[in-house]
Design a protein around this motif. Sequence first.
Motif, PDB file in Angstrom:
ATOM      1  N   GLY A 164       0.808  -1.219   0.000  1.00 48.64           N
ATOM      2  CA  GLY A 164       0.000   0.000   0.000  1.00 48.64           C
ATOM      3  C   GLY A 164       0.836   1.261   0.000  1.00 48.64           C
ATOM      4  N   THR A 165       1.872   1.274   0.866  1.00 50.79           N
ATOM      5  CA  THR A 165       2.746   2.449   0.948  1.00 50.79           C
ATOM      6  C   THR A 165       3.562   2.630  -0.327  1.00 50.79           C
ATOM      7  N   CYS A 166       4.126   1.538  -0.815  1.00 53.92           N
ATOM      8  CA  CYS A 166       5.025   1.619  -1.971  1.00 53.92           C
ATOM      9  C   CYS A 166       4.272   1.870  -3.273  1.00 53.92           C
ATOM     10  N   SER A 167       3.044   1.362  -3.385  1.00 49.17           N
ATOM     11  CA  SER A 167       2.276   1.573  -4.613  1.00 49.17           C
ATOM     12  C   SER A 167       1.950   3.049  -4.812  1.00 49.17           C
ATOM     13  N   SER A 168       1.733   3.790  -3.708  1.00 45.24           N
ATOM     14  CA  SER A 168       1.486   5.233  -3.813  1.00 45.24           C
ATOM     15  C   SER A 168       2.695   5.933  -4.412  1.00 45.24           C
ATOM     16  N   HIS A 169       3.868   5.585  -3.901  1.00 46.19           N
ATOM     17  CA  HIS A 169       5.092   6.217  -4.395  1.00 46.19           C
ATOM     18  C   HIS A 169       5.346   5.845  -5.854  1.00 46.19           C
ATOM     19  N   LEU A 170       5.113   4.589  -6.211  1.00 46.10           N
ATOM     20  CA  LEU A 170       5.326   4.154  -7.593  1.00 46.10           C
ATOM     21  C   LEU A 170       4.367   4.845  -8.557  1.00 46.10           C
ATOM     22  N   ALA A 171       3.143   5.121  -8.103  1.00 45.22           N
ATOM     23  CA  ALA A 171       2.183   5.840  -8.949  1.00 45.22           C
ATOM     24  C   ALA A 171       2.682   7.246  -9.255  1.00 45.22           C
ATOM     25  N   VAL A 172       3.217   7.924  -8.230  1.00 43.97           N
ATOM     26  CA  VAL A 172       3.774   9.268  -8.415  1.00 43.97           C
ATOM     27  C   VAL A 172       4.980   9.226  -9.347  1.00 43.97           C
ATOM     28  N   VAL A 173       5.854   8.237  -9.145  1.00 45.51           N
ATOM     29  CA  VAL A 173       7.046   8.085  -9.990  1.00 45.51           C
ATOM     30  C   VAL A 173       6.649   7.875 -11.444  1.00 45.51           C
ATOM     31  N   PRO A 175      -0.901  14.850  -3.759  1.00 47.88           N
ATOM     32  CA  PRO A 175      -1.496  14.801  -2.409  1.00 47.88           C
ATOM     33  C   PRO A 175      -2.689  13.860  -2.337  1.00 47.88           C
ATOM     34  N   LEU A 176      -3.443  13.732  -3.429  1.00 45.98           N
ATOM     35  CA  LEU A 176      -4.572  12.798  -3.432  1.00 45.98           C
ATOM     36  C   LEU A 176      -4.094  11.356  -3.303  1.00 45.98           C
ATOM     37  N   ILE A 177      -3.062  11.004  -4.068  1.00 43.16           N
ATOM     38  CA  ILE A 177      -2.533   9.636  -4.040  1.00 43.16           C
ATOM     39  C   ILE A 177      -2.020   9.293  -2.650  1.00 43.16           C
ATOM     40  N   TYR A 178      -1.259  10.211  -2.043  1.00 48.78           N
ATOM     41  CA  TYR A 178      -0.691   9.917  -0.729  1.00 48.78           C
ATOM     42  C   TYR A 178      -1.745   9.959   0.368  1.00 48.78           C
ATOM     43  N   LEU A 216      -5.172   9.169  -0.059  1.00 49.15           N
ATOM     44  CA  LEU A 216      -6.133   8.086  -0.204  1.00 49.15           C
ATOM     45  C   LEU A 216      -5.515   6.716   0.037  1.00 49.15           C
ATOM     46  N   ARG A 217      -4.205   6.568  -0.220  1.00 48.49           N
ATOM     47  CA  ARG A 217      -3.549   5.259  -0.113  1.00 48.49           C
ATOM     48  C   ARG A 217      -2.725   5.112   1.156  1.00 48.49           C
ATOM     49  N   ASN A 218      -2.797   6.089   2.064  1.00 50.56           N
ATOM     50  CA  ASN A 218      -1.926   6.063   3.238  1.00 50.56           C
ATOM     51  C   ASN A 218      -2.771   6.226   4.502  1.00 50.56           C
ATOM     52  N   ASN A 219      -2.792   5.181   5.338  1.00 53.13           N
ATOM     53  CA  ASN A 219      -3.627   5.206   6.542  1.00 53.13           C
ATOM     54  C   ASN A 219      -3.144   6.236   7.553  1.00 53.13           C
ATOM     55  N   GLU A 220      -1.823   6.436   7.662  1.00 55.94           N
ATOM     56  CA  GLU A 220      -1.300   7.410   8.621  1.00 55.94           C
ATOM     57  C   GLU A 220      -1.738   8.826   8.263  1.00 55.94           C
ATOM     58  N   VAL A 221      -1.735   9.141   6.963  1.00 52.79           N
ATOM     59  CA  VAL A 221      -2.176  10.465   6.527  1.00 52.79           C
ATOM     60  C   VAL A 221      -3.676  10.630   6.770  1.00 52.79           C
ATOM     61  N   LYS A 222      -4.448   9.582   6.470  1.00 54.81           N
ATOM     62  CA  LYS A 222      -5.898   9.655   6.699  1.00 54.81           C
ATOM     63  C   LYS A 222      -6.222   9.838   8.186  1.00 54.81           C
ATOM     64  N   GLU A 223      -5.494   9.135   9.040  1.00 48.12           N
ATOM     65  CA  GLU A 223      -5.704   9.293  10.481  1.00 48.12           C
ATOM     66  C   GLU A 223      -5.308  10.691  10.945  1.00 48.12           C
ATOM     67  N   ALA A 224      -4.254  11.251  10.343  1.00 50.12           N
ATOM     68  CA  ALA A 224      -3.840  12.621  10.696  1.00 50.12           C
ATOM     69  C   ALA A 224      -4.909  13.624  10.282  1.00 50.12           C
ATOM     70  N   TRP A 225      -5.521  13.405   9.088  1.00 46.91           N
ATOM     71  CA  TRP A 225      -6.615  14.271   8.658  1.00 46.91           C
ATOM     72  C   TRP A 225      -7.768  14.217   9.661  1.00 46.91           C
ATOM     73  N   ILE A 226      -8.117  13.024  10.104  1.00 44.66           N
ATOM     74  CA  ILE A 226      -9.230  12.860  11.052  1.00 44.66           C
ATOM     75  C   ILE A 226      -8.928  13.568  12.361  1.00 44.66           C
ATOM     76  N   ARG A 227      -7.690  13.434  12.851  1.00 49.00           N
ATOM     77  CA  ARG A 227      -7.313  14.121  14.099  1.00 49.00           C
ATOM     78  C   ARG A 227      -7.383  15.629  13.932  1.00 49.00           C
ATOM     79  N   TRP A 228      -6.917  16.128  12.787  1.00 54.00           N
ATOM     80  CA  TRP A 228      -6.920  17.576  12.555  1.00 54.00           C
ATOM     81  C   TRP A 228      -8.349  18.103  12.447  1.00 54.00           C
ATOM     82  N   LEU A 229      -9.191  17.378  11.702  1.00 50.92           N
ATOM     83  CA  LEU A 229     -10.591  17.797  11.583  1.00 50.92           C
ATOM     84  C   LEU A 229     -11.294  17.761  12.933  1.00 50.92           C
ATOM     85  N   GLY A 230     -10.935  16.754  13.754  1.00 53.16           N
ATOM     86  CA  GLY A 230     -11.524  16.661  15.103  1.00 53.16           C
ATOM     87  C   GLY A 230     -11.122  17.850  15.958  1.00 53.16           C
TER      88      GLY A 230
END
Length: 312
Positions: A237-246, A285-288, A290-304
């Motif tokens: 999951g982590t590496c596929s995001s980076h490969l998509a950007v590359v 930013p969309l790729i990282y 949507l495909r990264n749980n740590e970023v999604k959790e950070a968004w949730i904490r910030w919105l909270g």
Amino acid sequence: MEKKNATSDFILLGLFKHTRSHRFLFIVILTIAIASLMGNILMILLIHRDHRLHTPMYILLSQLSLMDLMMVVTIVPKMASGFLTGKKSISPEACGLQIFVSLTLGGGECFLLAAMSYDRYVAVCHPLRYPILMNWPLCLKMTMGSWSLGAADGLMQAIVTLSFHFCRVREINHFFCEAPMLVRLACADTSFFENIMYICCVLMLLVPLFLILTSYSLILAAVIHMRSTEARKKAFGTCSSHLAVVGLFYGAGIFIYMRPKSYRSANHDKVVSAFYTIFTPMLNPLIYSLRNNEVKEAWIRWLGKCANLKPQ
């Protein structure tokens, strides 16, 4: 006051004509550019504010967002003002600045993506040694090295490109000053410089790409031998995001800078340039996210936190 002589200025023919369909495309691209700006600004702020994202991986990601943000700011305002006002002239100084900044960011992103691939290699293949192999001093050196190498390439190409004598027809069939398009207007023999520029582009593109492919070959070998399905999914999951950007970035870069002259078309170059200067910065930013749980959790904490700050 004496008016500046406009004959030394270049004319950017732009990406669009004033037809109904092109007006619609202009609105679409301007919307994408605004979304790109907002997405990258939010990504930088999120990484800056959330201490859990203060790791080398996300610091490098924040630099990628900064480069994408600067690319859009360098290209889109001039393109939009030229379309809306009809003033398509650009001074040699502004043209040189666009060449310098765009090549600095493009070259810097090549090496930054290579640094990010090394970070993923260490995280997947040597997780216990990660703090040693991917420490903060090394992360800082990788970041500064990416910016410095990109700036050296951009400065060299901008100075040499503008040192040529240009013919009277100074119309650039593009929406921003790009070195290959500008060289075509020179009256002098530019073959030597074009060969040097080609070699520089090969080194700036293929050397980091080789490092990226090597890193991910080793990662793939390690992931295949993982016994845990959960760990394998997380690594993929982590590496596929980076490969998509590359893939998005290098595909456009190789198409623009590494094709033979006989296969070049101004219209194709404009479309591909729009892709890597406007579309790709929005997708990163969309790729990282949507495909990264740590970023999604950070968004949730910030919105909270933002929701808790609202007055009851």
